[in-house]
Design a protein around this motif. Structure first.
Motif, short mmCIF file in Angstrom:
data_model
loop_
_atom_site.label_atom_id
_atom_site.label_comp_id
_atom_site.label_asym_id
_atom_site.label_seq_id
_atom_site.Cartn_x
_atom_site.Cartn_y
_atom_site.Cartn_z
N PRO A 1 0.81 -1.23 0.00
CA PRO A 1 0.00 0.00 0.00
C PRO A 1 0.84 1.28 0.00
O PRO A 1 0.47 2.26 -0.64
CB PRO A 1 -0.82 -0.12 1.29
CG PRO A 1 -0.89 -1.59 1.56
CD PRO A 1 0.42 -2.14 1.09
N SER A 2 1.97 1.27 0.69
CA SER A 2 2.77 2.49 0.82
C SER A 2 3.49 2.87 -0.48
O SER A 2 3.84 4.03 -0.69
CB SER A 2 3.81 2.32 1.94
OG SER A 2 4.67 1.22 1.65
N THR A 3 3.70 1.89 -1.36
CA THR A 3 4.45 2.16 -2.59
C THR A 3 3.64 1.85 -3.85
O THR A 3 4.16 1.97 -4.96
CB THR A 3 5.74 1.33 -2.63
OG1 THR A 3 5.42 -0.06 -2.49
CG2 THR A 3 6.69 1.75 -1.50
N CYS A 4 2.37 1.46 -3.68
CA CYS A 4 1.55 0.99 -4.80
C CYS A 4 1.42 2.05 -5.90
O CYS A 4 1.69 1.77 -7.07
CB CYS A 4 0.17 0.59 -4.30
SG CYS A 4 -0.96 0.07 -5.61
N ILE A 5 1.02 3.27 -5.55
CA ILE A 5 0.79 4.32 -6.55
C ILE A 5 2.09 4.68 -7.26
O ILE A 5 2.13 4.82 -8.49
CB ILE A 5 0.17 5.57 -5.88
CG1 ILE A 5 -1.21 5.22 -5.33
CG2 ILE A 5 0.08 6.72 -6.89
CD1 ILE A 5 -1.89 6.36 -4.60
N HIS A 6 3.16 4.80 -6.49
CA HIS A 6 4.48 5.13 -7.09
C HIS A 6 4.90 4.05 -8.08
O HIS A 6 5.36 4.36 -9.20
CB HIS A 6 5.51 5.27 -5.97
CG HIS A 6 6.82 5.80 -6.44
ND1 HIS A 6 7.91 5.94 -5.60
CD2 HIS A 6 7.25 6.21 -7.65
CE1 HIS A 6 8.94 6.42 -6.29
NE2 HIS A 6 8.56 6.59 -7.54
N ALA A 7 4.72 2.79 -7.71
CA ALA A 7 5.10 1.68 -8.59
C ALA A 7 4.26 1.66 -9.85
O ALA A 7 4.78 1.45 -10.96
CB ALA A 7 4.97 0.36 -7.84
N ILE A 8 2.95 1.90 -9.72
CA ILE A 8 2.06 1.90 -10.88
C ILE A 8 2.44 3.02 -11.85
O ILE A 8 2.45 2.83 -13.07
CB ILE A 8 0.60 2.04 -10.44
CG1 ILE A 8 0.13 0.75 -9.73
CG2 ILE A 8 -0.31 2.34 -11.64
CD1 ILE A 8 -1.26 0.84 -9.16
N LEU A 9 2.77 4.19 -11.32
CA LEU A 9 3.17 5.31 -12.18
C LEU A 9 4.44 4.99 -12.96
O LEU A 9 4.60 5.44 -14.10
CB LEU A 9 3.37 6.56 -11.33
CG LEU A 9 2.10 7.20 -10.76
CD1 LEU A 9 2.44 8.37 -9.84
CD2 LEU A 9 1.16 7.64 -11.88
N LEU A 10 5.34 4.23 -12.35
CA LEU A 10 6.57 3.83 -13.05
C LEU A 10 6.30 2.74 -14.08
O LEU A 10 6.90 2.72 -15.16
CB LEU A 10 7.62 3.35 -12.04
CG LEU A 10 8.31 4.41 -11.19
CD1 LEU A 10 9.15 3.75 -10.11
CD2 LEU A 10 9.16 5.34 -12.05
N LEU A 11 5.39 1.83 -13.75
CA LEU A 11 5.11 0.70 -14.65
C LEU A 11 4.20 1.07 -15.80
O LEU A 11 4.26 0.44 -16.87
CB LEU A 11 4.48 -0.45 -13.85
CG LEU A 11 5.38 -1.15 -12.83
CD1 LEU A 11 4.57 -2.13 -11.99
CD2 LEU A 11 6.52 -1.88 -13.53
N LEU A 12 3.36 2.10 -15.63
CA LEU A 12 2.36 2.43 -16.63
C LEU A 12 2.95 2.78 -18.00
O LEU A 12 2.53 2.21 -19.01
CB LEU A 12 1.47 3.57 -16.12
CG LEU A 12 0.22 3.86 -16.95
CD1 LEU A 12 -0.68 2.63 -17.03
CD2 LEU A 12 -0.55 5.05 -16.36
N PRO A 13 3.91 3.72 -18.10
CA PRO A 13 4.46 4.03 -19.43
C PRO A 13 5.15 2.84 -20.08
O PRO A 13 5.05 2.64 -21.30
CB PRO A 13 5.45 5.18 -19.17
CG PRO A 13 5.74 5.12 -17.71
CD PRO A 13 4.51 4.59 -17.06
N ASN A 14 5.82 2.02 -19.27
CA ASN A 14 6.46 0.83 -19.81
C ASN A 14 5.42 -0.17 -20.28
O ASN A 14 5.56 -0.80 -21.35
CB ASN A 14 7.36 0.20 -18.76
CG ASN A 14 8.18 -0.95 -19.28
OD1 ASN A 14 7.85 -2.11 -19.08
ND2 ASN A 14 9.26 -0.65 -20.00
#
Length: 319
Positions: free
Chosen positions: A217-230
């Motif tokens: 939960p603490s890193t979910c949004i950050h990780a999704i933002l990094l994975l989305l363009p890829n």
């Protein structure tokens, strides 16, 4: 094709796609679903509907392979690097006879009957055509050896991916997007590792590090933002790569498979760990077992996935 079997194949392809130096496309070839896969990936909704029983478990298995088994593969490589590479080498070697069969046109009548190949593409085996096949094979072999050389110069795998995820910027998002497109195209082409190409672009560590952080939960949004363009780049790359390969397999199947055989042979050569790391009889036996297991698994998979011939129609033609 059995849904559970396709799911397992998808998991293997997913595992291969996260390992720099191992090609997911190669694993699709090993399990004899490569042509079915590239022909099923399309924006045509009717075709997607027809192939959903194949695509859903395959893509679901790939996602599971990436999410669940990436750590297992990493542990195997850390604990048994030589034996693991021998196993993957065996998988590749075991798939070569099947590929040569397609290259020489042994299944042309079946492919034409199924609409996967144009009748005009069924070329008779002449000396001239054999020379052209050899040239295509050499091109594929040269390509993978060149790629291996570039990867040895620019792509040193990073063992530790437990780092703090970088902040997302426009330049990083563009790099992730472009690497996703090129890496996905490479994933579709047998013998070329999409993960290794992403490693060369310097984003593999970010992707592998971000994937498990999605579940926190603490890193979910950050990780999704990094994975989305890829991820968007990967989708575009798979569609482009699959469409190109599908056209080539329909128009010039023999030449396309000749290039693929070259890629596969080159992939086996570059992946083979050699004998310098075998320091004991126990490790030697383990390497032989894993190599033979890989060869047997590839051969068994090609037999299982090969369409059964109609006893009343031995050539496998459809009326």
């Amino acid at each position: 094709m059995n849904i559970i079997y396709v799911l397992v194949i998808g998991m293997v392809i997913g595992m291969a796609n996260v390992i720099p130096g191992v090609s997911g496309g190669t694993m699709a070839v090993v399990f004899n679903i490569y042509d079915k896969f590239v022909n099923a990936i399309t924006l045509n909704l009717k075709k997607l509907k027809e192939n959903w029983k194949f695509l859903v478990p395959l893509l679901g298995g790939m996602a599971l392979g990436i999410l669940v088994f990436s750590k297992i593969i990493e542990k195997l490589y850390n604990a048994f690097p030589v034996q693991t590479n021998y196993f993957f080498t065996g998988l590749i070697i075991g798939s070569i006879p099947m590929l040569v069969k397609y290259m020489l046109g042994k299944n042309n009548k079946k492919l034409i009957a199924e609409g996967k190949m144009d009748a005009s593409a069924d070329k008779p085996m002449t000396v001239k055509y054999g020379i052209v096949l050899f040239i295509c094979f050499a091109v594929g072999l040269a390509l993978i050896l060149t790629f291996d050389y570039l990867s040895s110069v620019y792509g040193t795998p990073v063992k530790d991916t437990s780092f703090t995820m970088p902040d997302l910027s426009i330049s990083l998002a563009v790099r992730l997007f472009i690497a996703g497109i090129l890496g996905a195209v490479a994933m579709v082409v047998p013998g070329i590792s999409g993960s290794l190409l992403m490693l060369i672009f310097g984003v593999w560590q970010i992707i592998i590090g971000a994937i498990p952080c999605v579940l926190k939960p603490s890193t979910c949004i950050h990780a999704i933002l990094l994975l989305l363009p890829n991820g968007i780049g990967v989708i575009i790359g798979i569609l482009l790569g699959a469409k190109l390969i599908s056209i080539l397999l329909k128009k010039v199947p023999g030449l396309t498979y000749a290039v693929i055989v070259g890629l596969i042979v080159g992939s086996a050569y570059t992946l083979f760990p050699g004998f310098s790391e075998i320091h004991s009889a126990g490790r030697a036996i383990g390497c032989v077992i894993t190599l033979c297991a890989g060869i047997a698994l590839a051969f068994f998979s090609s037999v299982v996935t090969e369409p059964k011939k109609d006893k009343t129609n031995p050539e496998g033609e459809q009326n």
